[in-house]
Write a protein that holds these residues in place. Structure first.
Motif, PDB file in Angstrom:
ATOM      1  N   TYR A  87       0.835  -1.210   0.000  1.00  0.00           N
ATOM      2  CA  TYR A  87       0.000   0.000   0.000  1.00  0.00           C
ATOM      3  C   TYR A  87       0.868   1.259   0.000  1.00  0.00           C
ATOM      4  O   TYR A  87       0.607   2.213  -0.730  1.00  0.00           O
ATOM      5  CB  TYR A  87      -0.941  -0.012   1.207  1.00  0.00           C
ATOM      6  CG  TYR A  87      -1.815   1.206   1.267  1.00  0.00           C
ATOM      7  CD1 TYR A  87      -2.952   1.305   0.472  1.00  0.00           C
ATOM      8  CD2 TYR A  87      -1.498   2.269   2.101  1.00  0.00           C
ATOM      9  CE1 TYR A  87      -3.754   2.428   0.510  1.00  0.00           C
ATOM     10  CE2 TYR A  87      -2.295   3.404   2.148  1.00  0.00           C
ATOM     11  CZ  TYR A  87      -3.428   3.481   1.349  1.00  0.00           C
ATOM     12  OH  TYR A  87      -4.206   4.602   1.380  1.00  0.00           O
ATOM     13  N   LYS A  90       2.829   1.309  -3.502  1.00  0.00           N
ATOM     14  CA  LYS A  90       1.908   1.350  -4.645  1.00  0.00           C
ATOM     15  C   LYS A  90       2.644   1.161  -5.974  1.00  0.00           C
ATOM     16  O   LYS A  90       2.662   2.043  -6.830  1.00  0.00           O
ATOM     17  CB  LYS A  90       1.112   2.647  -4.641  1.00  0.00           C
ATOM     18  CG  LYS A  90       0.115   2.744  -3.508  1.00  0.00           C
ATOM     19  CD  LYS A  90      -0.758   3.967  -3.656  1.00  0.00           C
ATOM     20  CE  LYS A  90      -1.799   4.029  -2.572  1.00  0.00           C
ATOM     21  NZ  LYS A  90      -1.304   4.425  -1.272  1.00  0.00           N
ATOM     22  N   SER A 108      -0.587  -9.430  -2.135  1.00  0.00           N
ATOM     23  CA  SER A 108      -0.964  -8.138  -1.554  1.00  0.00           C
ATOM     24  C   SER A 108      -1.304  -7.136  -2.643  1.00  0.00           C
ATOM     25  O   SER A 108      -2.308  -6.416  -2.554  1.00  0.00           O
ATOM     26  CB  SER A 108       0.176  -7.581  -0.690  1.00  0.00           C
ATOM     27  OG  SER A 108       0.448  -8.424   0.385  1.00  0.00           O
ATOM     28  N   LEU A 112      -4.913  -5.307  -3.487  1.00  0.00           N
ATOM     29  CA  LEU A 112      -5.094  -3.854  -3.643  1.00  0.00           C
ATOM     30  C   LEU A 112      -5.786  -3.530  -4.968  1.00  0.00           C
ATOM     31  O   LEU A 112      -6.573  -2.587  -5.046  1.00  0.00           O
ATOM     32  CB  LEU A 112      -3.757  -3.130  -3.544  1.00  0.00           C
ATOM     33  CG  LEU A 112      -3.088  -3.125  -2.169  1.00  0.00           C
ATOM     34  CD1 LEU A 112      -1.773  -2.358  -2.222  1.00  0.00           C
ATOM     35  CD2 LEU A 112      -4.009  -2.538  -1.111  1.00  0.00           C
ATOM     36  N   ILE A 117      -7.716   0.050  -5.113  1.00  0.00           N
ATOM     37  CA  ILE A 117      -6.807   1.019  -4.494  1.00  0.00           C
ATOM     38  C   ILE A 117      -5.661   1.330  -5.443  1.00  0.00           C
ATOM     39  O   ILE A 117      -5.322   2.485  -5.665  1.00  0.00           O
ATOM     40  CB  ILE A 117      -6.277   0.479  -3.142  1.00  0.00           C
ATOM     41  CG1 ILE A 117      -7.436   0.359  -2.155  1.00  0.00           C
ATOM     42  CG2 ILE A 117      -5.175   1.366  -2.587  1.00  0.00           C
ATOM     43  CD1 ILE A 117      -7.108  -0.358  -0.864  1.00  0.00           C
ATOM     44  N   LYS A 118      -5.078   0.297  -6.026  1.00  0.00           N
ATOM     45  CA  LYS A 118      -3.971   0.460  -6.960  1.00  0.00           C
ATOM     46  C   LYS A 118      -3.878  -0.780  -7.827  1.00  0.00           C
ATOM     47  O   LYS A 118      -3.778  -1.885  -7.309  1.00  0.00           O
ATOM     48  CB  LYS A 118      -2.657   0.696  -6.206  1.00  0.00           C
ATOM     49  CG  LYS A 118      -1.407   0.664  -7.047  1.00  0.00           C
ATOM     50  CD  LYS A 118      -1.360   1.797  -8.049  1.00  0.00           C
ATOM     51  CE  LYS A 118      -0.036   1.770  -8.800  1.00  0.00           C
ATOM     52  NZ  LYS A 118      -0.036   2.575  -9.966  1.00  0.00           N
TER      53      LYS A 118
END
Length: 169
Positions: A87, A90, A108, A112, A117-118
């Motif tokens: 996170y 990114k 992970s 995301l 989120i990305k």
């Protein structure tokens, strides 16, 4: 630790300076790779003056000869540890080549992306030593990677999603 690091650094030596900054993720018990990476980056800085990199460590997801049952728990722990790191960084691209450390990082990043989120492109390059079967990391990341590269034609025949480019490291 040794061979995987050498292979990934060979791959990175072909990349332009637009692939910067580079964030290396190592297992916390890996004692050899950091020196290899620092040496590689020092040489790279002689060519590309604005070259940037960082090193991060995560718990090793699986030790050699660790039982399968306990490795599930240690891998889950590594994924939980990797989430804040992924996170924070990114990444646009994750380039990995097989050590167990790449599985938690890739999962992970995949999570995301699912959470919007990305979105990270995951490129997995199976080790040159994997001629007939995939590594455990390869068997897992075959389903999560955007590009899955193998270095032997027999592997490409067995795994149709894979891309055979010949020997690249």
């Amino acid at each position: 630790t040794g061979g995987h690091t050498t292979e990934i650094l060979r791959l990175l030596s072909c990349l332009s300076e637009s692939y910067s900054p580079r964030h290396y993720v190592l297992a916390d018990s890996d004692k050899m790779s950091e020196a290899k990476i620092r040496s590689f980056e020092q040489k790279r800085a002689e060519t590309f003056s604005k070259s940037q990199f960082s090193l991060d460590r995560i718990p090793r997801s699986r030790e050699v000869r660790q039982s399968w049952i306990s490795s599930v728990l240690t891998t889950l722990y590594s994924i939980l540890y990797s989430l804040p790191l992924t996170y924070k960084r990114k990444p646009d691209l994750i380039l990995c080549n097989g050590p167990g450390t790449c599985v938690p990082v890739c999962l992970s990043a995949f999570l995301l992306g699912l959470l919007r989120i990305k979105r990270t492109t995951i490129v997995y390059v199976e080790s040159i030593c994997r001629v007939e079967t995939l590594s455990l990391s390869g068997k897992i990341l075959y389903y999560f990677s955007d590009y899955f590269i193998v270095q032997w034609p027999d592997l490409q025949k067995k795994y149709p999603k894979s891309v055979y480019l010949g020997r690249i490291v």
